[in-house]
Design a protein around this motif. Structure first.
Motif, PDB file in Angstrom:
ATOM      1  N   UNK A 212     -21.484 -57.197  -6.577  1.00 20.38           N
ATOM      2  CA  UNK A 212     -21.698 -58.532  -6.010  1.00 20.38           C
ATOM      3  C   UNK A 212     -23.130 -58.637  -5.491  1.00 20.38           C
ATOM      4  N   UNK A 213     -23.571 -57.577  -4.751  1.00 20.39           N
ATOM      5  CA  UNK A 213     -24.929 -57.579  -4.209  1.00 20.39           C
ATOM      6  C   UNK A 213     -25.974 -57.718  -5.306  1.00 20.39           C
ATOM      7  N   UNK A 214     -25.713 -57.065  -6.420  1.00 21.01           N
ATOM      8  CA  UNK A 214     -26.670 -57.108  -7.529  1.00 21.01           C
ATOM      9  C   UNK A 214     -26.614 -58.444  -8.282  1.00 21.01           C
ATOM     10  N   UNK A 215     -25.637 -59.265  -7.899  1.00 18.13           N
ATOM     11  CA  UNK A 215     -25.538 -60.599  -8.522  1.00 18.13           C
ATOM     12  C   UNK A 215     -24.894 -60.567  -9.893  1.00 18.13           C
ATOM     13  N   UNK A 216     -24.227 -59.447 -10.220  1.00 15.54           N
ATOM     14  CA  UNK A 216     -23.620 -59.338 -11.562  1.00 15.54           C
ATOM     15  C   UNK A 216     -22.265 -60.039 -11.596  1.00 15.54           C
ATOM     16  N   UNK A 217     -21.496 -59.928 -10.531  1.00 13.75           N
ATOM     17  CA  UNK A 217     -20.192 -60.616 -10.495  1.00 13.75           C
ATOM     18  C   UNK A 217     -20.082 -61.462  -9.228  1.00 13.75           C
ATOM     19  N   UNK A 218     -19.200 -62.457  -9.333  1.00 14.20           N
ATOM     20  CA  UNK A 218     -18.932 -63.272  -8.139  1.00 14.20           C
ATOM     21  C   UNK A 218     -17.518 -63.033  -7.635  1.00 14.20           C
ATOM     22  N   UNK A 219     -16.631 -62.659  -8.555  1.00 12.96           N
ATOM     23  CA  UNK A 219     -15.249 -62.386  -8.150  1.00 12.96           C
ATOM     24  C   UNK A 219     -14.638 -61.405  -9.138  1.00 12.96           C
ATOM     25  N   UNK A 220     -13.420 -60.973  -8.844  1.00 17.29           N
ATOM     26  CA  UNK A 220     -12.720 -60.035  -9.729  1.00 17.29           C
ATOM     27  C   UNK A 220     -12.494 -60.632 -11.116  1.00 17.29           C
ATOM     28  N   UNK A 221     -12.465 -61.988 -11.181  1.00 16.32           N
ATOM     29  CA  UNK A 221     -12.233 -62.655 -12.463  1.00 16.32           C
ATOM     30  C   UNK A 221     -13.330 -62.360 -13.477  1.00 16.32           C
ATOM     31  N   UNK A 222     -14.489 -61.923 -12.969  1.00 18.15           N
ATOM     32  CA  UNK A 222     -15.603 -61.688 -13.888  1.00 18.15           C
ATOM     33  C   UNK A 222     -15.460 -60.379 -14.670  1.00 18.15           C
ATOM     34  N   UNK A 223     -14.551 -59.503 -14.229  1.00 19.27           N
ATOM     35  CA  UNK A 223     -14.322 -58.254 -14.964  1.00 19.27           C
ATOM     36  C   UNK A 223     -13.290 -58.496 -16.064  1.00 19.27           C
ATOM     37  N   UNK A 224     -13.676 -58.252 -17.302  1.00 22.64           N
ATOM     38  CA  UNK A 224     -12.752 -58.446 -18.425  1.00 22.64           C
ATOM     39  C   UNK A 224     -12.199 -57.089 -18.880  1.00 22.64           C
TER      40      UNK A 224
END
Lengths: 371, 401
Positions: A212-224
């Protein structure tokens, strides 16, 4: 950053999400009618929940939470009947299957809500290519650490689940030679794959916070990921299955996952280490490409064997757990599938018999509505 | 002049006329597309209008000659394709579909009939003109839908309604024929027998053509190219046989299409796409349609034409809105559907030809009544359909550019 809260749920309760295709009844190509179907069902709503998906020819069924196979399959059949009735009135049909055999991805229309438009913006053409249809199974977990163990341990059985559910041999008008071509589409996403080798919920949180800190994901939904914890539901979500051609098969696969989870938790037979992940991509590919005929490499046992043999052995070993969960009929049906062939086999036979992919989708739709 | 040289000035032949139609349509269509508002069809029609007697007078009925065959062929493809969209099973599942279609047809008929009567048109002429007006132009709606790659609930319903209101209009006009004939002195023919021949014969012709098509389909298997040839040849044969037998080309082809969709139980036939080759004929068709327009049609009688157009759309809209709730369609969808059904081209699809056969003078009077409405709708209809399908979120501008 506050720790991601994992909501406790009753262990081994389970539920299913099914993504379905909407097709027209003229040439059986995809039909962008999700909105209309959703609007109609607000008047006569089925059990569970009905949701839009990324493009307008997709619709998702979420079942209620269940403890046993029989009520799950009963609910799925009832939902199917309600939806099939609505679809007939709209002159469209619903069908199972992991991919639509001949649709052109570039013709798809993104469902116009904020999340899906942002996915489209983020992933470009991958978003429209993601018009593929999967079954997700949720297994209830008492606590977060149980969820972390199950997420890892299920990795060993991802090939088994892929082969049982495989129903996407055709994609963009050609036979891909894969039993499940759908997962190749998922692979293109940067956050697909598997959860990193974390051992506890607190370790997972450190990883998540960093992402999240690195700005790669915003929530768990972003992990596929193939298998992922779902903290807001208190479940582990298995995401590798194609949507089967029938709701019965979908319920059987959910029952298999439930019995598997019970066995994994009670006997802890899978050791979570690097060896578990060493062979994962290879085994996953084998299952996608060859289905039951694929090879399963086990780094622990240092051997390679036909996936079908390992699946039969797994069904035997989890049989007592299935008995406790009253799901033996589901597992018996899956055992028969290993000999009779999965949905990918059915689709290829149907194509050989009818000669056109239009006829294949017609039969898929007929099978979904009645079976 | 040496005898190996052609006569001077050279007389254009059918090939050159065809080429001219295509090039003019191409330029018109491109200019229309550049506006980002107009459908290509409007450009084709405008190009024809410029080339026709109304403006440049390069193309007149005498010059066009064989090129008219192209128009007949294009209409054949379109009407057959429309018939294939009429899934009778749908009306069984959605019990409001047929009442909605009949209501939209009936209300637009009564609205146009009332207006014409109010304007002093004799009873029979008003009835026939209103009946012709019930039909939505299949060519326009199908082509606009194709141009936008439109797909979805409004498009599907639109095509269903177009197929139904064309059948209603074709049968309605045919049923009115005996009255027209009876109004003519000294015909000596049996008017009822003529109506029966027209309707029964057209249905039978369409059905027989379907049977032949299925037999050939079964024999040839499901290869796209042979099936394409079968479809095209059976369409051409049906047009020819209908003309030969003085039957309704429109009805026979609709029946052929409807049978192909609904009676091919073993799925012997492929849903062939006519594709780019057919597009050539469609361009030529609309340029030809444009040549039939003249500035005079927008003059003196324009107000009645405009009124005709307005009450027609209102009639259809009332019918659609009235059934929207039970039919589970939103008010917005009902509105876009009404707008999408705006195009009318009853004259262009040969619906009035049987009237000319039995009563040429009546036919001429009828044409005078509806021609300005048709002319206005040639301009407004495609734009309305395009706007409606985009508004419904089912078509994308420039999708098939």
């Amino acid at each position: 950053m506050p720790e991601l809260a994992f909501k406790s749920s009753a262990p081994l309760t389970f539920g299913v999400e099914l993504e379905l295709m909407l097709v027209n009844t003229r040439d059986f190509n995809l039909a962008p009618d999700a909105d209309d179907l959703l609007r109609r069902t607000t008047r006569v709503a089925p059990q569970g929940e009905l949701k839009p998906e990324l493009t307008q020819s997709m619709i998702e069924i979420n079942t209620s939470v269940h403890e046993a196979y029989t009520p799950l399959v009963t609910e799925l059949r009832a939902t199917r009947d309600v939806l099939a009735g609505h679809a007939r009135k709209m002159n469209v049909a619903l069908a199972g299957g992991g991919t639509h055999p001949f649709q052109k991805w570039s013709d798809r229309k993104i469902y116009p809500n904020e999340r899906f438009l942002s996915v489209s913006e983020k992933y470009g053409f991958l978003a429209k290519q993601f018009t593929v249809f999967g079954q997700h199974v949720h297994i209830g977990c008492a606590n977060a650490d149980d969820a972390i163990y199950l997420t890892h341990a299920l990795i060993r059985y991802v090939p088994h689940l892929i082969a049982l559910a495989a129903s996407s041999p055709f994609y963009q008008g050609v036979d891909t030679a894969f039993d499940s071509s759908r997962l190749s589409i998922v692979n293109a996403f940067p956050l697909s794959g598997t959860m990193p080798l974390v051992r506890s919920w607190s370790e997972f949180n450190r990883y998540y916070d960093r992402m999240v800190d690195l700005g790669i994901v915003k929530s768990m939904k972003d992990f596929y990921w193939d298998v992922r914890p779902k903290p807001e539901y208190g479940t582990v979500e298995i995401r590798v299955c194609d949507t089967p051609l029938t709701v019965d098969r979908a319920a059987q696969i959910a029952a298999f996952s439930q019995a598997l989870a019970r066995w994994l938790w009670e006997e802890r037979p899978v050791e979570v280490d690097r060896d578990l992940y060493l062979t994962h991509s290879y085994n996953r590919f084998q299952a996608c490409r060859h289905g039951f005929s694929g090879t399963l490499v086990d780094a622990k046992r240092n051997d390679a064997r036909p996936l079908a043999d390992d699946l039969r052995e797994t069904l035997d070993v989890i049989a007592p757990h299935a008995q406790m969960l009253h799901s033996e009929p589901a597992l018996d049906a899956l055992r028969a599938t290993i000999d009779d062939g999965n949905d990918a086999t059915w689709l290829r036979h149907t194509f050989a018999e009818t000669g056109t992919l239009t006829d294949v989708v017609r039969r898929q739709a007929e099978l979904w509505a009645r079976a | 002049m040496p005898d190996f040289l052609p006569a001077w000035p050279p007389a254009p032949n059918s090939f050159l006329i065809f080429a001219l139609l295509l090039l003019a349509g191409l330029i018109g269509g491109r200019l229309a597309a550049m506006t980002r508002v107009l459908p290509a069809i409007t450009g084709y029609i405008a190009a024809g209008f410029l080339l026709g007697p109304g403006v440049l007078d390069w193309l007149d009925p005498a010059t066009l000659g064989d090129a008219r065959l192209l128009a007949e062929f294009s209409i054949g493809l379109i009407v057959f394709d429309l018939g294939r969209r009429l899934d009778l099973g749908w009306a069984g599942h959605d019990r409001w579909l047929l009442p909605m279609g009949l209501a939209e047809s009936a209300l637009s008929f009564f609205a146009m009939f009332a207006l014409l009567r109010y304007a002093g048109t004799p009873m029979l002429e008003a009835a026939v003109a209103a009946m012709v007006g019930v039909a939505t132009a299949p060519a326009v709606v199908l082509l606009v839908a194709n141009e936008l790659k439109a797909e979805g609930p409004v498009t599907r319903r639109m095509l269903w309604h177009v197929a139904l209101n064309n059948i209603v209009a074709a049968i309605g006009v045919t049923l009115l024929l005996p009255f027209i004939e009876a109004s003519q002195a000294g015909t000596g023919l049996n008017p009822i027998a003529r109506a029966l021949w027209l309707i029964g014969g057209s249905f039978l012709l369409g059905y027989v053509a379907f049977l032949v098509m299925v037999l050939l389909g079964r024999w040839l298997g499901k290869s796209p190219v042979p099936q394409f040839v079968v479809a095209v040849s059976m369409i051409v044969a049906t047009v020819g046989a209908a003309q030969l037998g003085r039957l309704s080309v429109l009805l026979a082809l609709l029946v052929l299409g409807v049978c192909a969709r609904n009676l091919d139980r073993k799925h012997r036939l492929i849903d062939v796409e006519f594709g780019r080759a057919a597009q050539l004929f469609f361009v030529a068709l609309f340029v030809l349609t444009g040549t039939t327009l003249s500035p005079g049609q927008f003059g003196a009688a324009a107000w009645i034409g405009l009124g005709f157009v307005v009450v027609r759309v209102v009639g259809k809209a009332v019918g659609l809105y009235a059934f929207a709730w039970p039919a589970h369609i939103s008010m917005r969808q009902a509105g876009t559907l009404a707008l999408a059904l705006t195009p009318m081209a009853g004259l262009a699809i040969g619906m009035t030809r049987p009237i000319y056969d039995v009563a040429p003078e009546f036919g001429a009077r009828l044409t005078a009544i509806v021609v300005s409405g048709v002319a206005i709708l040639h301009l407004l209809g495609p734009i309305a359909t395009r706007f409606a399908l985009i508004r419904a979120g089912e078509g994308e501008p420039g999708a098939r550019d």
